[in-house]
Design a protein around this motif. Structure first.
Motif, short mmCIF file in Angstrom:
data_model
loop_
_atom_site.label_atom_id
_atom_site.label_comp_id
_atom_site.label_asym_id
_atom_site.label_seq_id
_atom_site.Cartn_x
_atom_site.Cartn_y
_atom_site.Cartn_z
N VAL A 151 0.84 -1.20 0.00
CA VAL A 151 0.00 0.00 0.00
C VAL A 151 0.87 1.25 0.00
CG1 VAL A 151 -1.63 1.35 1.38
CG2 VAL A 151 -1.99 -1.11 1.09
N ALA A 152 1.92 1.25 0.83
CA ALA A 152 2.81 2.41 0.89
C ALA A 152 3.52 2.62 -0.44
CB ALA A 152 3.82 2.23 2.01
N TRP A 153 3.95 1.54 -1.08
CA TRP A 153 4.66 1.64 -2.36
C TRP A 153 3.73 2.17 -3.46
CZ3 TRP A 153 3.93 -1.22 -6.96
CH2 TRP A 153 4.90 -0.99 -7.94
N ILE A 154 2.50 1.65 -3.50
CA ILE A 154 1.54 2.14 -4.49
C ILE A 154 1.26 3.63 -4.26
CG2 ILE A 154 -0.86 1.97 -5.27
CD1 ILE A 154 -0.70 -1.04 -4.75
N GLY A 155 1.15 4.02 -2.99
CA GLY A 155 0.94 5.43 -2.68
C GLY A 155 2.08 6.30 -3.19
N GLU A 156 3.31 5.85 -2.97
CA GLU A 156 4.47 6.62 -3.45
C GLU A 156 4.47 6.71 -4.98
OE1 GLU A 156 8.06 5.03 -1.90
OE2 GLU A 156 7.70 5.75 0.15
N THR A 157 4.05 5.64 -5.63
CA THR A 157 4.00 5.61 -7.09
C THR A 157 3.08 6.71 -7.63
OG1 THR A 157 4.40 3.22 -7.10
CG2 THR A 157 3.46 4.19 -9.11
N TYR A 158 2.00 6.98 -6.89
CA TYR A 158 1.03 7.99 -7.32
C TYR A 158 1.22 9.33 -6.60
CZ TYR A 158 -1.44 4.44 -9.97
OH TYR A 158 -1.77 3.47 -10.88
N GLY A 159 2.39 9.51 -6.01
CA GLY A 159 2.70 10.79 -5.39
C GLY A 159 2.15 10.98 -4.00
N LEU A 160 1.68 9.89 -3.38
CA LEU A 160 1.17 9.95 -2.01
C LEU A 160 2.13 9.19 -1.11
CD1 LEU A 160 -2.58 9.14 -2.75
CD2 LEU A 160 -1.57 11.41 -2.40
N GLY A 161 2.45 9.76 0.01
CA GLY A 161 3.43 9.11 0.87
C GLY A 161 2.94 8.92 2.28
N LEU A 162 3.24 7.76 2.87
CA LEU A 162 3.03 7.56 4.30
C LEU A 162 4.32 7.96 5.02
CD1 LEU A 162 1.01 4.21 4.22
CD2 LEU A 162 0.16 6.49 4.71
N PRO A 163 4.24 8.40 6.27
CA PRO A 163 5.33 9.17 6.86
C PRO A 163 6.62 8.42 7.15
CG PRO A 163 3.59 8.74 8.47
CD PRO A 163 3.06 8.33 7.14
N LEU A 164 6.62 7.10 7.23
CA LEU A 164 7.80 6.39 7.72
C LEU A 164 8.66 5.78 6.62
CD1 LEU A 164 6.20 4.53 10.78
CD2 LEU A 164 7.39 6.73 10.73
N GLY A 165 8.27 5.89 5.36
CA GLY A 165 9.02 5.22 4.32
C GLY A 165 8.73 3.73 4.31
N LEU A 166 9.20 3.02 3.30
CA LEU A 166 8.86 1.60 3.16
C LEU A 166 9.40 0.73 4.31
CD1 LEU A 166 9.20 1.05 -0.70
CD2 LEU A 166 7.19 1.67 0.65
N PRO A 167 10.68 0.88 4.73
CA PRO A 167 11.14 0.06 5.87
C PRO A 167 10.35 0.34 7.14
CG PRO A 167 13.01 0.98 4.68
CD PRO A 167 11.79 1.66 4.15
N GLY A 168 10.09 1.63 7.38
CA GLY A 168 9.33 1.98 8.58
C GLY A 168 7.91 1.45 8.53
N MET A 169 7.29 1.48 7.35
CA MET A 169 5.93 0.96 7.23
C MET A 169 5.89 -0.55 7.40
SD MET A 169 4.10 3.57 7.09
CE MET A 169 2.58 2.61 7.00
N ALA A 170 6.97 -1.22 6.99
CA ALA A 170 7.05 -2.67 7.22
C ALA A 170 7.05 -2.97 8.71
CB ALA A 170 8.30 -3.25 6.56
N VAL A 171 7.84 -2.23 9.46
CA VAL A 171 7.90 -2.43 10.92
C VAL A 171 6.56 -2.10 11.56
CG1 VAL A 171 8.97 -1.66 13.06
CG2 VAL A 171 10.38 -2.03 11.02
N LEU A 172 5.97 -0.97 11.16
CA LEU A 172 4.68 -0.57 11.73
C LEU A 172 3.59 -1.59 11.37
CD1 LEU A 172 3.14 1.55 13.33
CD2 LEU A 172 2.73 2.78 11.18
N SER A 173 3.66 -2.15 10.17
CA SER A 173 2.67 -3.16 9.77
C SER A 173 2.80 -4.41 10.62
CB SER A 173 2.85 -3.49 8.29
OG SER A 173 2.62 -2.37 7.47
#
Length: 277
Positions: A194-216
């Motif tokens: 989800v975070a990667w798709i968001g970045e692809t379309y110019g939307l970002g979650l605050p922690l980056g992909l490694p951080g989102m993996a940990v939070l997930s």
């Protein structure tokens, strides 16, 4: 008089899948709309949770208690939609459960009634606040959905396929460590996707992909703990399901126990900023 035939495992699974598809479609459609429709969708979910909780725990007098708590939850939604002050939220969050607790008979039942309101209020408030967040919005909401749904689905099918040692037999004898780990892995992959798709379309979650993996991963663990917590409540109340509202799944609490735990994590982060900025 003939008894109705016992559902086969394949029939039960089919019913479960169809119900899940309908619920997922309804949640996504409401999320797309946002605003009042989305807030009312989660108000309905919170009301159902409150009704199931107070019914299971035996609140008396049941209907008056549920009426007061229901008015309180509706009031929170109205205050949220009208962007009311923090003081009004605090007043509503204290007055309505206080009145419901006051009219409840029996000290043990008073504790259960008092705790039902904040439990349901998290479901009522957090998803709409996330949906309207200026930086997270629908992407943050989709992350929550993806992590919880991936955890539930992967834990169910991995546990059935691999079996193995039980996770917590006294509370939930069917859950396994293999299912637990399968849910965590699937949640991490889904959250990053989800975070990667968001970045692809110019939307970002605050922690980056490694951080989102940990939070997930943290959210998946919390989701499964929430599931176990609700199972413990049902065992305490000696019921199999919180209700029979959803074919193949039981009640709304049975479906939102894991999502509630993720909402709690989000609430600890989002709510202070929402009400103080």
């Amino acid at each position: 008089m003939t008894s109705s035939p016992t559902p086969t495992p394949s029939t039960e699974l089919s019913t479960r899948v169809v119900s899940a598809i309908v619920m997922i479609a309804a949640a996504l459609l409401a999320a797309y709309w946002g605003g009042w429709p989305f807030a009312l969708f989660w108000l309905a979910a919170g009301l159902a949770v409150m009704l199931e909780w107070t019914t299971m725990t035996g609140a008396r007098p049941l209907r008056p208690v549920q009426a007061v708590l229901g008015l309180g939850l509706a009031g929170l939604t109205l205050l949220l939609l009208t962007e009311a002050s923090f003081g009004l939220f605090v007043a509503a969050a204290l007055v309505f459960p206080a009145v419901a607790t006051l009219i409840t008979q029996g000290m043990a039942h008073k504790v259960w009634v008092a705790s039902s309101f904040p439990y349901a209020a998290i479901i009522v408030l957090v998803p709409p606040i996330m949906r309207e967040h200026p930086h997270l919005g629908i992407l943050g909401l989709l992350w929550m959905f993806a992590v919880v749904w991936a955890t539930d689905i992967a834990a169910y099918f991995t546990g059935r396929a691999l079996g193995g040692p039980k996770l917590c037999p006294p509370i939930s004898p069917k859950k396994t460590w293999s299912g637990f780990l399968g849910g965590v892995i699937a949640a991490a992959l889904s959250g990053v996707l989800v975070a990667w798709i968001g970045e692809t379309y110019g939307l970002g979650l605050p922690l980056g992909l490694p951080g989102m993996a940990v939070l997930s991963i943290v959210a998946s663990i919390a989701s499964q703990i929430g599931d176990l917590g609700e199972s413990a409540l049902k065992r305490h109340c000696d019921v199999k399901d919180s209700s029979h509202l959803i074919p193949g799944h039981g009640g709304v609490m049975d479906r939102l126990d894991g999502f509630w735990a993720v909402c709690l994590i989000v609430a600890l982060i989002l709510l202070p900023f929402h009400f103080t900025t």
